[in-house]
Design an enzyme around this catalytic site. Structure first.
Site, PDB file in Angstrom:
ATOM      1  N   HIS A 200       0.797  -1.223   0.000  1.00 12.46           N
ATOM      2  CA  HIS A 200       0.000   0.000   0.000  1.00 12.46           C
ATOM      3  C   HIS A 200       0.831   1.275   0.000  1.00 12.46           C
ATOM      4  O   HIS A 200       0.303   2.358  -0.249  1.00 12.46           O
ATOM      5  CB  HIS A 200      -0.913   0.037   1.228  1.00 12.46           C
ATOM      6  CG  HIS A 200      -0.183   0.341   2.494  1.00 12.46           C
ATOM      7  ND1 HIS A 200       0.560  -0.598   3.161  1.00 12.46           N
ATOM      8  CD2 HIS A 200      -0.048   1.493   3.203  1.00 12.46           C
ATOM      9  CE1 HIS A 200       1.101  -0.049   4.233  1.00 12.46           C
ATOM     10  NE2 HIS A 200       0.762   1.214   4.289  1.00 12.46           N
ATOM     11  N   ARG A 201       2.116   1.197   0.275  1.00 11.99           N
ATOM     12  CA  ARG A 201       2.914   2.418   0.411  1.00 11.99           C
ATOM     13  C   ARG A 201       3.053   3.137  -0.920  1.00 11.99           C
ATOM     14  O   ARG A 201       3.143   2.516  -1.984  1.00 11.99           O
ATOM     15  CB  ARG A 201       4.301   2.092   0.981  1.00 11.99           C
ATOM     16  CG  ARG A 201       4.281   1.728   2.453  1.00 11.99           C
ATOM     17  CD  ARG A 201       5.679   1.553   2.999  1.00 11.99           C
ATOM     18  NE  ARG A 201       5.659   1.225   4.426  1.00 11.99           N
ATOM     19  CZ  ARG A 201       5.708   2.128   5.395  1.00 11.99           C
ATOM     20  NH1 ARG A 201       5.799   3.412   5.107  1.00 11.99           N
ATOM     21  NH2 ARG A 201       5.680   1.756   6.655  1.00 11.99           N
TER      22      ARG A 201
END
Length: 351
Positions: A200-201
């Site tokens: 998700h980063r």
């Protein structure tokens, strides 16, 4: 007054808030950084977190826009509540906004998970944690290594090693999660026979080229890969036309704490870009392959349970094939970190 805004912070607060409310009055502020049934409410329900006294709606936008909105909303709220101390967790925009708003109003700041460093200033999280630490009066560290980072940097606040609050939650809820096998059946996987992945980063998913490499890596891994798909990642995949590139990966919606932990506990290994998941994997005794070049959880790498591979398929495959160590030292405390956080907060208030 406690400021939280995303799922890892909900987990950390679960180890502190109920103890804190036995000894003091806590006002819980949820910034809304993550707020929907998938990313927020289910965590409050499962972790039995108290309902926030203030629920803000400040998600979305760039990091700068989001942090600016949070500062604007928190300043009058702090003026009205007049707390003795503001408590923040981790390294999110909510953390930085809470610490900065309080410091500017001369309200003492306590930072749980202080001193963590990846030494990669390109990560928004690294800037958030460094700035929050230097705005804090009480720096509550999960282990000796982050405490040493803070002393080297010459922070003005008091540094206290309390252990990791996520150990408290893991010890409490792991037995329940281990029995929660329905989620494995829904994903059509067997214990020990699959890989669990998360991503998700911004550094992983915002660049379409890196996003394509991520998808190719997951598809290339041996055995079934289960991917609870974060809404941010889904949006980036859809925008880049890459959802089809995950063919063969078992993509599932975001999961609550117990279902995710069940998948983690029974996985052969984890592939992730999340700092929190790296630590959760270590606590669960599950080998971790980190899809980054650096990590703030360096102790897990030194202990041999975590490998940094970036988005290199061959390195990821090699990391999965290596034997994990026989030993797993208790790096992050004894499961009583929440008690120590509360003791340190009460001592700060009395000074």
């Amino acid at each position: 007054l406690t400021v939280i805004g995303n799922r890892p912070q909900f987990v950390k607060a679960a180890a502190v808030s109920f103890r804190l409310r036995e000894a003091a009055e806590e006002v819980l502020v949820h910034t809304g950084q993550h707020y929907d049934a998938e990313l927020s409410q289910v965590f409050f329900d499962e972790l039995e977190l108290p309902r926030p006294e203030h629920l803000l709606d400040l998600g979305g936008g760039t990091n700068t826009e989001q942090t600016g909105r949070m500062l604007s909303a928190l300043a009058p709220l702090l003026a009205a509540e007049r707390p003795d101390v503001v408590l923040v967790y981790g390294d999110t925009n909510s953390t930085l906004a809470g610490a900065l708003a309080a410091a500017q109003m001369r309200i003492p700041v306590a930072h749980v998970e202080a001193g963590m460093r990846s030494f990669d200033r390109a990560m928004p999280e690294e800037l958030n944690r460094v700035l929050a630490d230097h705005a804090s009066d009480l720096l509550l560290c999960s282990s000796a290594a982050p405490a040493e980072h803070l002393r080297h940097e010459g922070v003005a606040g008091e540094v206290v090693v309390v252990g990791d609050v996520m150990v408290d939650v893991a010890q409490l809820l792991a037995p329940r999660a281990r029995e929660r096998t329905a989620v494995l059946e829904a994903c059509e996987v067997e214990p020990g026979g699959y890989l669990l992945a998360t991503a998700h980063r911004a550094g992983t998913v915002d660049d379409p080229e890196r996003l394509e490499r991520l998808a190719a890596l997951l598809v290339a891994m041996p055995g079934p890969v289960v991917l609870p798909l974060h809404p941010r990642t889904r949006a980036r995949l859809e925008a880049a036309g890459l959802l089809h590139a995950l063919a063969g990966v078992r993509v599932v919606p975001p999961l609550g704490y117990l279902d995710f932990t069940a998948l983690l506990l029974h996985a052969r290994a984890v592939l992730t870009d999340s700092g929190g998941v790296q630590k959760e994997a270590y606590l669960a005794g599950v080998p971790c392959v980190t899809l980054r070049d650096r990590t703030e959880w360096t102790e897990t790498v030194d202990a041999g349970w975590n490998a940094l591979v970036g988005l290199d398929e061959d390195a990821a495959r090699a990391a999965l094939e290596r034997e994990h160590p026989a030993e797993r030292p208790p790096l992050y405390g004894d499961g009583r970190a929440g008690e120590r956080v509360v003791q340190a907060l009460l001592a700060l208030r009395e000074r």
